[in-house]
Design a protein around this motif. Sequence first.
Motif, mmCIF file in Angstrom:
data_model
loop_
_atom_site.group_PDB
_atom_site.id
_atom_site.type_symbol
_atom_site.label_atom_id
_atom_site.label_comp_id
_atom_site.label_asym_id
_atom_site.label_seq_id
_atom_site.Cartn_x
_atom_site.Cartn_y
_atom_site.Cartn_z
ATOM 1 N N VAL A 27 44.470 38.380 53.193
ATOM 2 C CA VAL A 27 45.754 38.663 53.838
ATOM 3 C C VAL A 27 46.875 38.673 52.802
ATOM 4 O O VAL A 27 47.813 39.478 52.882
ATOM 5 C CB VAL A 27 46.050 37.623 54.936
ATOM 6 N N ALA A 28 46.769 37.814 51.794
ATOM 7 C CA ALA A 28 47.794 37.717 50.751
ATOM 8 C C ALA A 28 47.703 38.841 49.727
ATOM 9 O O ALA A 28 48.551 38.936 48.844
ATOM 10 C CB ALA A 28 47.692 36.373 50.039
ATOM 11 N N GLY A 29 46.686 39.685 49.857
ATOM 12 C CA GLY A 29 46.563 40.819 48.955
ATOM 13 C C GLY A 29 45.653 40.608 47.764
ATOM 14 O O GLY A 29 45.607 41.440 46.855
ATOM 15 N N MET A 30 44.915 39.505 47.747
ATOM 16 C CA MET A 30 43.995 39.255 46.650
ATOM 17 C C MET A 30 42.689 40.024 46.847
ATOM 18 O O MET A 30 42.322 40.379 47.975
ATOM 19 C CB MET A 30 43.681 37.756 46.535
ATOM 20 N N GLU A 31 41.985 40.260 45.749
ATOM 21 C CA GLU A 31 40.653 40.865 45.798
ATOM 22 C C GLU A 31 39.635 39.752 46.037
ATOM 23 O O GLU A 31 39.603 38.765 45.307
ATOM 24 C CB GLU A 31 40.342 41.577 44.479
ATOM 25 N N ILE A 32 38.804 39.893 47.068
ATOM 26 C CA ILE A 32 37.848 38.827 47.410
ATOM 27 C C ILE A 32 36.410 39.326 47.358
ATOM 28 O O ILE A 32 35.518 38.736 47.962
ATOM 29 C CB ILE A 32 38.152 38.245 48.805
ATOM 30 N N ASP A 33 36.166 40.408 46.605
ATOM 31 C CA ASP A 33 34.868 41.077 46.651
ATOM 32 C C ASP A 33 33.793 40.417 45.789
ATOM 33 O O ASP A 33 32.721 40.985 45.600
ATOM 34 C CB ASP A 33 35.021 42.543 46.228
ATOM 35 N N ALA A 34 34.036 39.212 45.275
ATOM 36 C CA ALA A 34 33.070 38.556 44.401
ATOM 37 C C ALA A 34 32.094 37.669 45.165
ATOM 38 O O ALA A 34 31.386 36.866 44.569
ATOM 39 C CB ALA A 34 33.792 37.736 43.334
ATOM 40 N N THR A 35 32.035 37.781 46.480
ATOM 41 C CA THR A 35 31.084 37.023 47.284
ATOM 42 C C THR A 35 30.706 37.840 48.518
ATOM 43 O O THR A 35 31.563 38.494 49.118
ATOM 44 C CB THR A 35 31.648 35.662 47.736
ATOM 45 N N ALA A 36 29.436 37.791 48.893
ATOM 46 C CA ALA A 36 28.981 38.527 50.069
ATOM 47 C C ALA A 36 29.616 38.000 51.345
ATOM 48 O O ALA A 36 29.685 38.708 52.359
ATOM 49 C CB ALA A 36 27.455 38.459 50.175
ATOM 50 N N LEU A 37 30.115 36.768 51.303
ATOM 51 C CA LEU A 37 30.790 36.213 52.472
ATOM 52 C C LEU A 37 32.033 37.027 52.833
ATOM 53 O O LEU A 37 32.478 37.017 53.979
ATOM 54 C CB LEU A 37 31.173 34.761 52.194
ATOM 55 N N ALA A 38 32.575 37.765 51.865
ATOM 56 C CA ALA A 38 33.755 38.593 52.119
ATOM 57 C C ALA A 38 33.479 39.680 53.154
ATOM 58 O O ALA A 38 34.405 40.198 53.782
ATOM 59 C CB ALA A 38 34.238 39.227 50.825
ATOM 60 N N LEU A 39 32.212 40.018 53.356
ATOM 61 C CA LEU A 39 31.873 41.032 54.359
ATOM 62 C C LEU A 39 32.204 40.566 55.771
ATOM 63 O O LEU A 39 32.359 41.380 56.672
ATOM 64 C CB LEU A 39 30.386 41.391 54.255
#
Length: 208
Positions: A155-167
């Motif tokens: 929500v804050a605009g960070m990239e969170i794609d370094a974990t499958a949990l982000a899906l």
Amino acid sequence: QIAMLQTPTPVELASLAVSDHCNVLSLETLNRLGLGQVEITVEAHVRQLPPGLSEAIFFGLEDVLELVGDRSVTIESIPDGASFRENEPVMNLIGSAADIAMLRTPLTGVMSFYASLVTAMARYTEAAFPVPVHFFGLRKLHPSHALQYLLAAHVAGMEIDATALALKVDPEMQISDCQEHFTNMISGDVLSSWSAFLDLRETHGAIH
């Protein structure tokens, strides 16, 4: 003994088991006075923001709605992602005193938790713009709390794609991550380790 990963279940959360005992005492006192069904309006606002902040970002409405559930409580709220200032109302709860007595602690917790995290994280993304900020915080968090932090970072605009949990936050996200030192140290041959790692670019989202 409390197991490491034991957290309140959705049923316990919905039943407002995560509340201060003072909420229970308020409820019992209201019922003894015959005031439990009196309709009231409770306003949520922040009296004072941390030094250096003139406004904060509101988030957590979806969790608030789930906690309120089918109780006869009307919610008037600013939208998720909206900015607010000191003493500016962000939410009104309208309903019986008995219902709202038990809602105050978990709802305050939800709004304080998410607003604090999203606001702090957004300051980093704003300061770094246009350079992206990547969230690598999982190694500093209790794993049972990871999803809430990933959501706040997203929500804050960070990239969170370094974990499958982000899906779970964004099912369309492409998961990718960089090489860590672990395999280099075990291999003993850094060039071979890097070559094997980079072979994973197409299939597993390995990035250099």
